[in-house]
Design a protein around this motif. Sequence first.
Motif, short mmCIF file in Angstrom:
data_model
loop_
_atom_site.label_atom_id
_atom_site.label_comp_id
_atom_site.label_asym_id
_atom_site.label_seq_id
_atom_site.Cartn_x
_atom_site.Cartn_y
_atom_site.Cartn_z
N ALA A 164 16.20 -16.35 -27.76
CA ALA A 164 15.74 -16.46 -29.15
C ALA A 164 14.66 -15.43 -29.45
O ALA A 164 14.61 -14.86 -30.55
CB ALA A 164 15.23 -17.87 -29.41
N PHE A 165 13.77 -15.19 -28.47
CA PHE A 165 12.72 -14.18 -28.68
C PHE A 165 13.33 -12.78 -28.81
O PHE A 165 12.84 -11.94 -29.58
CB PHE A 165 11.73 -14.22 -27.53
CG PHE A 165 10.88 -15.48 -27.50
CD1 PHE A 165 10.63 -16.19 -28.66
CD2 PHE A 165 10.35 -15.94 -26.31
CE1 PHE A 165 9.86 -17.35 -28.63
CE2 PHE A 165 9.58 -17.08 -26.27
CZ PHE A 165 9.33 -17.80 -27.44
N LYS A 166 14.39 -12.54 -28.05
CA LYS A 166 15.05 -11.24 -28.16
C LYS A 166 15.70 -11.07 -29.53
O LYS A 166 15.72 -9.97 -30.09
CB LYS A 166 16.10 -11.10 -27.05
CG LYS A 166 15.50 -10.98 -25.66
CD LYS A 166 16.60 -10.89 -24.61
CE LYS A 166 16.02 -10.83 -23.21
NZ LYS A 166 17.09 -10.78 -22.17
N GLU A 167 16.26 -12.16 -30.05
CA GLU A 167 16.91 -12.09 -31.36
C GLU A 167 15.89 -12.00 -32.50
O GLU A 167 16.25 -11.66 -33.63
CB GLU A 167 17.80 -13.33 -31.57
CG GLU A 167 18.97 -13.40 -30.62
CD GLU A 167 19.94 -12.26 -30.82
OE1 GLU A 167 20.09 -11.78 -31.97
OE2 GLU A 167 20.53 -11.81 -29.82
N ASP A 168 14.61 -12.34 -32.20
CA ASP A 168 13.52 -12.20 -33.17
C ASP A 168 13.76 -13.05 -34.42
O ASP A 168 13.73 -12.56 -35.56
CB ASP A 168 13.31 -10.74 -33.55
CG ASP A 168 11.95 -10.51 -34.18
OD1 ASP A 168 11.06 -11.38 -34.03
OD2 ASP A 168 11.76 -9.46 -34.82
N HIS A 169 13.98 -14.37 -34.18
CA HIS A 169 14.13 -15.28 -35.30
C HIS A 169 12.75 -15.67 -35.81
O HIS A 169 12.08 -16.54 -35.25
CB HIS A 169 14.92 -16.53 -34.87
CG HIS A 169 16.31 -16.22 -34.41
ND1 HIS A 169 17.27 -15.75 -35.28
CD2 HIS A 169 16.90 -16.31 -33.20
CE1 HIS A 169 18.40 -15.56 -34.62
NE2 HIS A 169 18.20 -15.89 -33.36
N GLN A 170 12.30 -15.06 -36.88
CA GLN A 170 10.93 -15.25 -37.37
C GLN A 170 10.71 -16.63 -37.96
O GLN A 170 9.61 -17.19 -37.86
CB GLN A 170 10.61 -14.18 -38.40
CG GLN A 170 10.68 -12.77 -37.86
CD GLN A 170 10.32 -11.72 -38.90
OE1 GLN A 170 9.92 -12.07 -40.01
NE2 GLN A 170 10.48 -10.46 -38.55
N ASP A 171 11.72 -17.22 -38.58
CA ASP A 171 11.53 -18.49 -39.25
C ASP A 171 11.22 -19.62 -38.27
O ASP A 171 10.55 -20.59 -38.64
CB ASP A 171 12.77 -18.84 -40.07
CG ASP A 171 12.99 -17.85 -41.21
OD1 ASP A 171 12.00 -17.19 -41.60
OD2 ASP A 171 14.14 -17.73 -41.68
N TYR A 172 11.74 -19.50 -37.06
CA TYR A 172 11.56 -20.57 -36.07
C TYR A 172 10.68 -20.12 -34.90
O TYR A 172 10.66 -20.76 -33.86
CB TYR A 172 12.92 -21.04 -35.54
CG TYR A 172 13.76 -21.69 -36.61
CD1 TYR A 172 13.59 -23.03 -36.94
CD2 TYR A 172 14.71 -20.95 -37.30
CE1 TYR A 172 14.35 -23.62 -37.94
CE2 TYR A 172 15.48 -21.53 -38.30
CZ TYR A 172 15.29 -22.87 -38.61
OH TYR A 172 16.05 -23.45 -39.60
N ARG A 173 9.94 -19.05 -35.06
CA ARG A 173 9.11 -18.55 -33.97
C ARG A 173 8.00 -19.54 -33.62
O ARG A 173 7.69 -19.77 -32.45
CB ARG A 173 8.52 -17.19 -34.35
CG ARG A 173 7.64 -16.58 -33.25
CD ARG A 173 7.13 -15.22 -33.68
NE ARG A 173 8.21 -14.25 -33.66
CZ ARG A 173 8.29 -13.20 -34.48
NH1 ARG A 173 7.36 -13.02 -35.41
NH2 ARG A 173 9.29 -12.34 -34.39
#
Length: 731
Positions: A50-59
């Motif tokens: 998920a960190f690699k995909e850089d999902h900002q809304d759920y960071r």
Amino acid sequence: MLSVSFFELKIWVHVCFISFRDMIRLIRACKTAAEERAVIAKECALLRDAFKEDHQDYRHRNVAKLMFIHMLGFPTHFGQMECIKLIAAVSYPEKRIGYLGLMLLLDERQEVLLLVTNSLKNDINNSNQFITGLALCALGNICTAEMARDLASDVEHLLQSNNAYIRKKAALCAVRIVRKVPDLIESFIDPAIRLLGDKHHGVLISGVKLCIELCQASDVALEQFRKQVSTVVRLLRNLVISGYAPEYDVNGISDPFLQIELLKLLRYIGKGDADSSDVMSDILAQVATNTEGNKNAGHAILYECVQTIMAIEAIGGLRVLAINILGRFLAFPDNNIRYVALNTLVKVVSIDTQAVQRHRATIVECVKDSDISIRRRALDLVYNLVNENNVKVLTKELVEYLKVSDPEFKLDLTAKIAALVQKFSPSQRWYFDQMILLMVQAGQFVAEGVTRFLVIVISNASELQGYVVRTLYRSFQDWRGQESLAQVTVWCIGEYGELLVNHSNELQGEDPQTITESDAVDVVETILKDVRVTPITQAFALTALLKLSSRFPQCTERIKALLSGYKRSHILELQQRSNEFESIITRHSSISASLLERMPPLDVDGSSSAMEADAGVYTNRTNLQQPSEALSPKNMNSSAQAEEFTVNLLDVLSFQPIGNPLSPPVSAGDALLNLLGSSLTSPSNVTMFPGFLHLTKPPMIKTWATLQCQFNQNLLVYFLQLWHCKQMASR
């Protein structure tokens, strides 16, 4: 969405839509550690993706999961950069999770912190007070020296803010900065002084904490705050006399947290300064008198008040008041309060011993408490309270408690009692009575050094030697295997057995008793054959039997029989002593009286090794000192006497049959070399030995039987030393 693979979509759905609470529930449902590790490993893998995909809304949700995993003890270093990204966000919820992760997942040793300095500077100057508070809180927890230098001016500026919330956070942050960079202390002195005039209690507590830190770190700051002692006293007085304030009231006491911090500050200000101590004496007495001590808040304030009174230059009456408060603490049923009181009394007993003595009865009762920690603290305090005037009373109390104390506590208690008796004994007779009583009650817990010192004192007390040996004999009638009692008893009977039988030097009030020579030997035999004693004590007993053979001639045959019983002992030391001692009794009665005389008075410093050797302590005899020049034949009256004595002494430990006595050797050195198996024609084995012998290399012992029958060089040297010392002393 059509360009997203099915696998990526599955990861995104799992990580983003499984809530933080569901993950905690899933982990807690695991029944084994292996199952828990498997779940966490799976979650960590999904978080990495998920960190690699850089999902900002759920960071922020993912970082929250990461912090929970970190608290379980699993590595989470891969999420540190996500915390920094959240800190750089705009919204408060994301910053809150980011700063929390920063303080939890990172520390001041991480190089990643260098990237946070700029974000911290921006957030410190943010218009939102809560964001500023987050930045100050993070800076106060993990700032490095470099960050402290870069942001110190901003923190100093915030100490003058109009917002009490920000001033409070800035003061706590300044405490961390001062610890990290002491060079910045001077820039915070004036702002800290201004904080003492604040009306908000939260700001006051933080400001007082900053003042305490500055006083600890700098003498310059301490002098500045001593000028503000009247301000601090006024603050404390207002709290003490103020009425009910629901906002700060705790169990009827107005803001005890602030009172405690003010008392700590007064302690640092008044320590070593008489003028400041005089200013604060009245308010300290008022706090100690008016504070109710029936709640924990009151206990805390009274404890800090006592600490402050004992630290400053207080008058005697104020110190007595403080010690009386601690005495009241000892009567509380709460073990924590009693332990705190005992711990404080141990520290202050040297300041005012007389005031502490008033609570002696309560302190002695604490020695009998069921809590081991309280017993140990009370025992330390009793040890510090003992003096020449009360040593008899306190020693009696401790010995009485020794009878019923727990085995794990007896070791410490016995050591303390022995030290007290040794240090404060009013007379030698009382010292001997108490030490014998101690060995009777807890002989197995008496240290070897204590018994050694007791023997030294007995050897120097010529007028009480008869009394001691008779008292030991009476005490031995109820012997229950106490090792120290057995060792001292056999040593005294061996040295002063005739005083036991002849009733010599009887003291007034001593109980008369009839003791025969056979009774004295019975005591030694009982100890020698008891299965509970160690080989060390058996060695004591064998040596005592050898001594008694010259004092009780009628018991010689019985003593020889007892010695013969250890000729084949599996302990080589006992076997060797048995053979050698029997040889002395059987062959050389003409010189045994001189060899087995009483030990001379032992010196406290230099005679311990000689005492151990004569008493039979299990020592390495090869470490005995070399003979001095006083032992050489040239210092005797004549060469003929020297040769005659040497011939007799060399024949002492021979294992030849009785019908075949040894022929006189040509010289002392040749005889000894022959006995040890060395060749006179082998100069490689012979070297000059100062004063008497010409031997350094011992012969090689080839068989066990040869070892058993080999002449003991060191025992011979010891007997030479002993005999010649006595001869020289008689001249």
